[in-house]
Design a protein around this motif. Structure first.
Motif, mmCIF file in Angstrom:
data_model
loop_
_atom_site.group_PDB
_atom_site.id
_atom_site.type_symbol
_atom_site.label_atom_id
_atom_site.label_comp_id
_atom_site.label_asym_id
_atom_site.label_seq_id
_atom_site.Cartn_x
_atom_site.Cartn_y
_atom_site.Cartn_z
ATOM 1 N N SER A 57 37.538 53.384 -10.108
ATOM 2 C CA SER A 57 38.480 54.294 -9.652
ATOM 3 C C SER A 57 38.784 54.229 -8.360
ATOM 4 N N PHE A 58 39.793 54.463 -7.795
ATOM 5 C CA PHE A 58 40.210 54.637 -6.397
ATOM 6 C C PHE A 58 39.063 55.559 -5.656
ATOM 7 N N HIS A 59 38.659 56.704 -6.267
ATOM 8 C CA HIS A 59 37.915 57.478 -5.689
ATOM 9 C C HIS A 59 36.641 56.884 -5.157
ATOM 10 N N GLU A 60 36.038 56.061 -6.264
ATOM 11 C CA GLU A 60 35.071 55.576 -6.021
ATOM 12 C C GLU A 60 34.656 54.443 -5.267
ATOM 13 N N LEU A 61 35.825 53.494 -5.193
ATOM 14 C CA LEU A 61 36.039 52.546 -4.098
ATOM 15 C C LEU A 61 36.104 53.046 -2.644
#
Length: 261
Positions: A255-259
């Motif tokens: 996910s974008f948040h994880e990246l």
């Protein structure tokens, strides 16, 4: 290129003042090296994208010794009954009126001041002009799409999608603005030796929504190219070998948040 019928250039690159009329559907421009063939095409591009294809800094597009430039162009208007789908360029072009014309005026006054007018009305946001006159510039350095880095390919997708989808362009503008703020913040952290985590998290959250939107549109765009890639490859290679195309992104796996974390 859109159906341009007339263009005039004042103090644009190597043109002091020149005007050209185009009466045929296909136009060939010829001349000796350094006479301004490419600059004329770039002027048409400028009328579509409010910027040069080759020089993003407007000050570099002025004739030497000048304090600004002006480009005027006329093209058949798109009739109101035309399809209404911004993604259907062929339908828009086929519905251009033969009786009405749009006038585009691009003025750069130096010191970074630029104005774009459509039929005498100035844009408050230049991004509102993108997509009204779809165009494709083909230049020798396009080989960079194959041999160059991923940035060139992303820029190509952004250029095409921004002309077809106004919402995509707005999401791209928001994303780049927040990304620039985030990069400046990270640089300040490095210089000061301390980190403001809550502020960084705020910017991260502002990136996620437009970032996900951009990713999904690019992925769909890449997938839509697969049939065309196969068609032209079969024509060139003269065989039935199957090839494919894939948009590679870290968001395919995370996910974008994880990246961002």
């Amino acid at each position: 290129m859109f159906f341009i019928s007339k263009i005039s250039l004042t103090q644009f690159k190597n043109y002091h003042f020149s005007a050209f009329d185009f009466t045929e559907r296909v136009v060939v421009i010829c001349g000796l090296n350094g006479k301004g063939k490419t600059n004329l095409l770039d002027a048409a591009y400028y009328c579509c994208f409010t910027k040069s294809y080759f020089n993003k800094i407007d000050g570099l597009n002025m004739q030497f010794g000048a304090d600004g430039f002006r480009i005027e162009a006329k093209a058949p208007s798109i009739s109101p009954e035309g399809g209404g789908n911004p993604g259907d360029m062929s339908e828009d072009i086929s519905n251009r009126s033969k009786n009405k014309t749009d006038e585009i005026v691009c003025i750069f006054r130096g010191a970074g001041k630029k104005e774009i007018f459509l039929n005498g009305v100035a844009y408050t946001k230049l991004s509102e002009h993108i997509g009204k006159f779809p165009a494709v510039m083909i230049a020798p350095d396009d080989i960079g799409l194959i041999t160059g880095g991923s940035e060139e390919r992303r820029r190509f997708m952004d250029t095409v999608l921004s002309q077809m989808d106004a919402a995509y362009l707005q999401q791209l503008v928001i994303y780049n603005k927040v990304l620039q703020q985030r990069n400046s913040l990270l640089k300040r952290f490095a210089e000061q030796g301390k980190t403001d985590w809550p502020l960084l998290e705020v910017l991260d959250e502002q990136l996620i929504a437009p970032g996900n939107n951009i990713y999904s549109k690019r992925k769909i765009f890449a997938e839509s190219l697969i049939p065309l890639v196969q068609k032209f490859y079969h024509r060139i290679a003269d065989n039935d070998e199957e090839i494919t195309l894939q948009y590679e992104s870290g968001l395919n796996e995370s996910s974008f948040h994880e990246l961002l974390n």
